[in-house]
Design a protein around this motif. Structure first.
Motif, PDB file in Angstrom:
ATOM      1  N   LEU A  11      36.441  59.545  37.624  1.00 23.91           N
ATOM      2  CA  LEU A  11      37.746  60.164  38.224  1.00 23.91           C
ATOM      3  C   LEU A  11      37.645  61.577  38.445  1.00 23.91           C
ATOM      4  O   LEU A  11      37.942  62.134  39.639  1.00 23.91           O
ATOM      5  N   SER A  12      37.067  62.333  37.405  1.00 21.66           N
ATOM      6  CA  SER A  12      37.077  63.760  37.341  1.00 21.66           C
ATOM      7  C   SER A  12      35.893  64.024  38.367  1.00 21.66           C
ATOM      8  O   SER A  12      36.194  65.096  39.165  1.00 21.66           O
ATOM      9  N   LYS A  13      34.944  63.490  38.400  1.00 25.15           N
ATOM     10  CA  LYS A  13      33.841  63.873  39.561  1.00 25.15           C
ATOM     11  C   LYS A  13      34.605  63.490  41.053  1.00 25.15           C
ATOM     12  O   LYS A  13      33.985  64.384  41.960  1.00 25.15           O
ATOM     13  N   ILE A  14      35.239  62.559  41.165  1.00 24.26           N
ATOM     14  CA  ILE A  14      35.729  62.358  42.571  1.00 24.26           C
ATOM     15  C   ILE A  14      36.765  63.471  42.858  1.00 24.26           C
ATOM     16  O   ILE A  14      36.788  63.686  43.789  1.00 24.26           O
ATOM     17  N   LEU A  15      37.440  63.759  41.833  1.00 22.28           N
ATOM     18  CA  LEU A  15      38.780  64.945  42.154  1.00 22.28           C
ATOM     19  C   LEU A  15      37.882  66.376  42.467  1.00 22.28           C
ATOM     20  O   LEU A  15      38.490  66.950  43.435  1.00 22.28           O
ATOM     21  N   ILE A  16      36.870  66.628  42.004  1.00 21.83           N
ATOM     22  CA  ILE A  16      36.054  67.802  42.290  1.00 21.83           C
ATOM     23  C   ILE A  16      35.671  67.774  43.769  1.00 21.83           C
ATOM     24  O   ILE A  16      35.891  68.659  44.270  1.00 21.83           O
ATOM     25  N   ASP A  73      41.811  53.670  43.250  1.00 24.17           N
ATOM     26  CA  ASP A  73      41.023  52.698  42.625  1.00 24.17           C
ATOM     27  C   ASP A  73      40.904  53.145  41.181  1.00 24.17           C
ATOM     28  O   ASP A  73      41.204  52.151  40.175  1.00 24.17           O
ATOM     29  N   LYS A  74      40.273  54.337  40.764  1.00 21.92           N
ATOM     30  CA  LYS A  74      40.134  54.785  39.693  1.00 21.92           C
ATOM     31  C   LYS A  74      41.431  54.939  38.763  1.00 21.92           C
ATOM     32  O   LYS A  74      41.511  54.471  37.570  1.00 21.92           O
ATOM     33  N   LEU A  75      42.520  55.419  39.542  1.00 22.29           N
ATOM     34  CA  LEU A  75      44.054  55.666  39.000  1.00 22.29           C
ATOM     35  C   LEU A  75      44.414  54.023  38.513  1.00 22.29           C
ATOM     36  O   LEU A  75      44.974  54.033  37.480  1.00 22.29           O
ATOM     37  N   GLU A  76      44.174  53.255  39.503  1.00 28.57           N
ATOM     38  CA  GLU A  76      44.428  51.886  38.753  1.00 28.57           C
ATOM     39  C   GLU A  76      43.873  51.253  37.755  1.00 28.57           C
ATOM     40  O   GLU A  76      44.460  50.747  36.955  1.00 28.57           O
ATOM     41  N   ASP A  77      42.525  51.758  37.660  1.00 32.54           N
ATOM     42  CA  ASP A  77      41.712  51.155  36.509  1.00 32.54           C
ATOM     43  C   ASP A  77      42.335  51.924  35.296  1.00 32.54           C
ATOM     44  O   ASP A  77      42.220  51.213  34.161  1.00 32.54           O
ATOM     45  N   ILE A  78      42.660  53.240  35.192  1.00 32.71           N
ATOM     46  CA  ILE A  78      43.234  53.815  34.211  1.00 32.71           C
ATOM     47  C   ILE A  78      44.518  53.317  33.813  1.00 32.71           C
ATOM     48  O   ILE A  78      44.704  53.318  32.639  1.00 32.71           O
ATOM     49  N   ARG A  79      45.599  52.791  34.847  1.00 33.89           N
ATOM     50  CA  ARG A  79      46.934  52.508  34.596  1.00 33.89           C
ATOM     51  C   ARG A  79      46.306  50.896  33.721  1.00 33.89           C
ATOM     52  O   ARG A  79      47.248  50.897  32.755  1.00 33.89           O
ATOM     53  N   ILE A  80      45.619  50.299  34.053  1.00 33.76           N
ATOM     54  CA  ILE A  80      45.459  48.968  33.486  1.00 33.76           C
ATOM     55  C   ILE A  80      44.905  49.495  32.095  1.00 33.76           C
ATOM     56  O   ILE A  80      45.184  48.721  31.055  1.00 33.76           O
ATOM     57  N   GLY A  81      43.875  50.249  31.983  1.00 36.12           N
ATOM     58  CA  GLY A  81      43.399  50.530  30.592  1.00 36.12           C
ATOM     59  C   GLY A  81      44.759  51.003  29.665  1.00 36.12           C
ATOM     60  O   GLY A  81      44.630  50.744  28.626  1.00 36.12           O
ATOM     61  N   LEU A  82      45.651  51.990  30.449  1.00 38.95           N
ATOM     62  CA  LEU A  82      46.737  52.340  29.372  1.00 38.95           C
ATOM     63  C   LEU A  82      47.752  51.275  29.061  1.00 38.95           C
ATOM     64  O   LEU A  82      48.093  51.027  27.792  1.00 38.95           O
ATOM     65  N   LEU A  83      47.867  50.211  29.944  1.00 37.62           N
ATOM     66  CA  LEU A  83      48.530  49.085  29.554  1.00 37.62           C
ATOM     67  C   LEU A  83      47.963  48.262  28.229  1.00 37.62           C
ATOM     68  O   LEU A  83      48.596  47.328  27.620  1.00 37.62           O
TER      69      LEU A  83
END
Length: 87
Positions: free
Chosen positions: A49-54, A27-37
């Motif tokens: 995302l960083s916290k979740i990845l940790i 979900d966070k990666l999708e949010d970031i993808r949309i942000g990039l677009l």
């Protein structure tokens, strides 16, 4: 997102907890993808995302998955650094 993160930060090392973390990461990666677009990635998305990845890294024993997590984590750190430079 914060509520979902709090739910998976407990002692959820079972399969359900891993699935929750994976879905939250996607979900966070999708949010970031949309942000990039859209031309702008919210800093809060990268920080979450960083916290979740940790958490995912701490609870993962699969070496292939750890590699993927580390790659995503590195990219998130790079994007955060870029945001720091521009602000």
């Amino acid at each position: 997102s914060v509520v979902a993160l709090q739910e998976i930060t407990g002692d959820n090392t079972d399969e359900r907890g891993a699935k929750s973390r994976a879905n939250l990461i996607l979900d966070k990666l999708e949010d970031i993808r949309i942000g990039l677009l859209m031309g702008q990635i919210p800093k809060s998305n990268l920080e979450e995302l960083s916290k979740i990845l940790i958490l995912a890294r701490e609870n993962s024993i699969d070496s292939n998955l750890l590699e993927i997590i580390e790659d995503i984590e590195l990219r998130a750190k790079i994007e955060l650094a870029k945001l720091e430079i521009t602000t």
